[in-house]
Scaffold this active site. Structure first.
Site, mmCIF file in Angstrom:
data_model
loop_
_atom_site.group_PDB
_atom_site.id
_atom_site.type_symbol
_atom_site.label_atom_id
_atom_site.label_comp_id
_atom_site.label_asym_id
_atom_site.label_seq_id
_atom_site.Cartn_x
_atom_site.Cartn_y
_atom_site.Cartn_z
ATOM 1 N N HIS A 178 7.669 8.492 4.710
ATOM 2 C CA HIS A 178 6.433 9.299 4.740
ATOM 3 C C HIS A 178 6.699 10.765 4.378
ATOM 4 O O HIS A 178 5.809 11.591 4.554
ATOM 5 C CB HIS A 178 5.689 9.212 6.087
ATOM 6 C CG HIS A 178 5.207 7.817 6.410
ATOM 7 N ND1 HIS A 178 4.240 7.567 7.360
ATOM 8 C CD2 HIS A 178 5.539 6.613 5.900
ATOM 9 C CE1 HIS A 178 4.022 6.261 7.429
ATOM 10 N NE2 HIS A 178 4.817 5.653 6.554
ATOM 11 N N ASP A 204 0.804 -1.234 0.000
ATOM 12 C CA ASP A 204 0.000 0.000 0.000
ATOM 13 C C ASP A 204 0.833 1.280 0.000
ATOM 14 O O ASP A 204 1.995 1.296 0.396
ATOM 15 C CB ASP A 204 -0.955 0.017 1.202
ATOM 16 C CG ASP A 204 -0.231 -0.124 2.542
ATOM 17 O OD1 ASP A 204 0.723 -0.917 2.627
ATOM 18 O OD2 ASP A 204 -0.615 0.568 3.510
ATOM 19 N N GLU A 261 -0.740 -1.956 5.137
ATOM 20 C CA GLU A 261 0.153 -1.959 6.311
ATOM 21 C C GLU A 261 0.035 -0.655 7.076
ATOM 22 O O GLU A 261 0.102 -0.641 8.301
ATOM 23 C CB GLU A 261 1.607 -2.177 5.870
ATOM 24 C CG GLU A 261 2.578 -2.417 7.020
ATOM 25 C CD GLU A 261 2.924 -1.169 7.820
ATOM 26 O OE1 GLU A 261 3.049 -1.272 9.058
ATOM 27 O OE2 GLU A 261 3.048 -0.072 7.223
ATOM 28 N N GLU A 262 -0.149 0.452 6.358
ATOM 29 C CA GLU A 262 -0.050 1.774 6.991
ATOM 30 C C GLU A 262 -1.087 1.991 8.092
ATOM 31 O O GLU A 262 -0.827 2.719 9.034
ATOM 32 C CB GLU A 262 -0.157 2.888 5.940
ATOM 33 C CG GLU A 262 0.992 2.906 4.924
ATOM 34 C CD GLU A 262 2.348 3.292 5.526
ATOM 35 O OE1 GLU A 262 2.390 3.649 6.718
ATOM 36 O OE2 GLU A 262 3.353 3.226 4.801
ATOM 37 N N ARG A 301 17.551 -7.640 15.192
ATOM 38 C CA ARG A 301 17.895 -8.063 16.545
ATOM 39 C C ARG A 301 16.903 -9.120 16.996
ATOM 40 O O ARG A 301 15.809 -9.215 16.446
ATOM 41 C CB ARG A 301 17.853 -6.876 17.505
ATOM 42 C CG ARG A 301 16.440 -6.430 17.842
ATOM 43 C CD ARG A 301 16.403 -5.050 18.454
ATOM 44 N NE ARG A 301 17.168 -4.978 19.690
ATOM 45 C CZ ARG A 301 16.699 -5.241 20.903
ATOM 46 N NH1 ARG A 301 15.445 -5.629 21.050
ATOM 47 N NH2 ARG A 301 17.458 -5.118 21.978
HETATM 48 ZN ZN LIG Z 1 4.831 3.677 6.355
HETATM 49 ZN ZN LIG Z 2 6.370 1.032 5.457
#
Ligand SMILES: [Zn+2]
Ligand SMILES: [Zn+2]
Length: 391
Positions: free
Chosen positions: A362, A79, A136-137, A176
């Site tokens: 972003h 996305d 995802e955002e 990690r």
């Molecule tokens: Zn993002």
């Molecule tokens: Zn991202």
């Protein structure tokens, strides 16, 4: 540029063309119809078994070799963001107000590159589940795919995700064991005071003053209530009242965002916040309510997959280019849900240190670094060979 030793170097040009096409045609979360159609078409072209519509616009590609039941999940996000792009290169967004400002165009392209490479050259025994997730955002795509039966229909022993990091050298990797990205929590505090006349403050209660005390006191949670060795953030981002020039407000709303690397830290932040609001409101004899919602849980890397990811990256680019004990990040990632459902590892990959490749994620002038396509897809390919190699 990457050396010819990298296994997917031969796909650099093709991956770049896909990436630029995705970049020109960005789509917001759960609206990725053009993107997911292209992903599904390409996976079919590579000879994979393809499943679409998982978690609305999600796509899964299956590549099976031999009869081993071992399996590995690799995830990319598809996305874009509601941002108007300021870049002027020829593959810039063609859609006003929508932009690939987080590099998911690159993530999708490099996982496609790995799928193509492995379908042609993969010598392994087991199953690779290529996961292309929507949205995802907003933190909704991974849970949507899982709720839609992702891991029930396509079980995996372990799952991996990867994100580019601007400002980190190209060709470097970092991860990690343990927490790698923070939880994100949205809070809202509603203060109900009596307000009053600006010239007669003693006759009422000023919600701005109560709210201001709360804003100041909330900053003591991280500085005075959390162990200094632990990480957390509390940010008040909105302060809205119904006051006017000569009217003390009776109502104030504080909104903000809190981040924590473990559920325990998150509980401390929420509990202290409620206590501070209650105490200050008691002192001023006003009422307040607090809502505190976790929209992203923290991403916790399991130790075995984290070790495997570091090993694969080290074999690819050398020990000096891989940080296996990097500090955790305070941003959030909905891969957290996948790493909670299955042992997983979230890998960070350098996006370069200059120009648009180094601008923060972003930003309206950020861009994914095409050079990272070969590094990222080669990492995926080598990880599969390493984990599902001939026993
Ligand atoms: Zn993002
Ligand atoms: Zn991202």
């Amino acid at each position: 540029m990457p050396t010819e030793k990298l296994p997917t170097q031969h796909l650099q040009e093709e991956m770049t063309a896909w990436r630029h096409d995705f970049h020109t045609h960005p789509e917001l979360g759960f609206d990725e119809s053009r993107t997911s159609t292209k992903v599904a078409d390409l996976l079919r072209e590579f000879g994979l078994e393809v499943h679409t519509g998982i978690g609305r616009t999600g796509v899964v590609g299956i590549l099976q070799r031999g009869n081993d039941t071992r399996s590995i999940g690799l995830r990319a996000d598809m996305d874009a963001l509601p941002i108007t792009e300021q870049n002027t290169f020829d593959y810039r967004s063609s859609r006003k107000g929508v932009m690939h400002a987080c590099g998911h165009d690159g993530h999708t392209s490099m996982l496609l590159g790995a799928a193509k490479h492995l379908s042609q050259n993969g010598e392994f025994n087991g199953r690779v589940v290529f996961i292309f997730q929507p949205n995802e955002e907003h933190g909704l795509g991974a849970p949507a795919m899982i709720e839609d039966g992702l891991f029930k229909r396509f079980d995996v022993d372990e799952v991996y995700g990867m994100h580019n990091i601007p400002g980190m050298e190209i060709g470097t990797f970092a991860t990690r064991s343990g927490p790698i990205t923070a939880s994100e929590n949205l809070f809202e505090i509603e203060i109900e005071a009596s307000g009053g006349h600006a010239a007669l403050p003693h006759m009422g209660v000023d919600a701005i003053m109560v709210g201001s005390e709360i804003v100041g006191a909330l900053q003591t949670i991280v500085s005075r209530k959390l162990n200094p060795g632990l990480n957390g953030v509390v940010s008040v981002t909105e302060f809205v009242t119904n006051g006017m020039r000569n009217v003390l407000p009776g109502h104030a709303t504080l909104k903000g965002d809190a981040r924590a690397l473990t559920p325990e830290i998150n509980q401390v932040i929420e509990a202290r916040m409620r206590q501070i609001v209650k105490g200050i409101c008691l002192a001023h004899e006003v009422n307040a309510s607090v809502t505190y919602d976790t929209i992203f849980p923290p991403t916790i890397n399991a130790s075995a997959p984290a070790k495997a990811a570091v090993e694969a990256a080290t074999n690819l680019v050398g020990v000096s280019q891989v940080d296996g004990e990097c500090p955790p990040k305070l941003f959030s990632e909905d891969f957290a849900h996948m790493a909670h459902a299955k042992p997983g590892c979230y890998m960070l990959m350098g996006n370069g240190t200059s120009g648009s490749n180094s601008r923060p994620l972003h930003s309206d002038d950020y861009d994914f670094n095409d050079e990272a396509l070969t590094y990222g897809s080669s990492f995926w390919a080598d990880l599969v060979q390493q984990q599902l190699g001939q026993q």
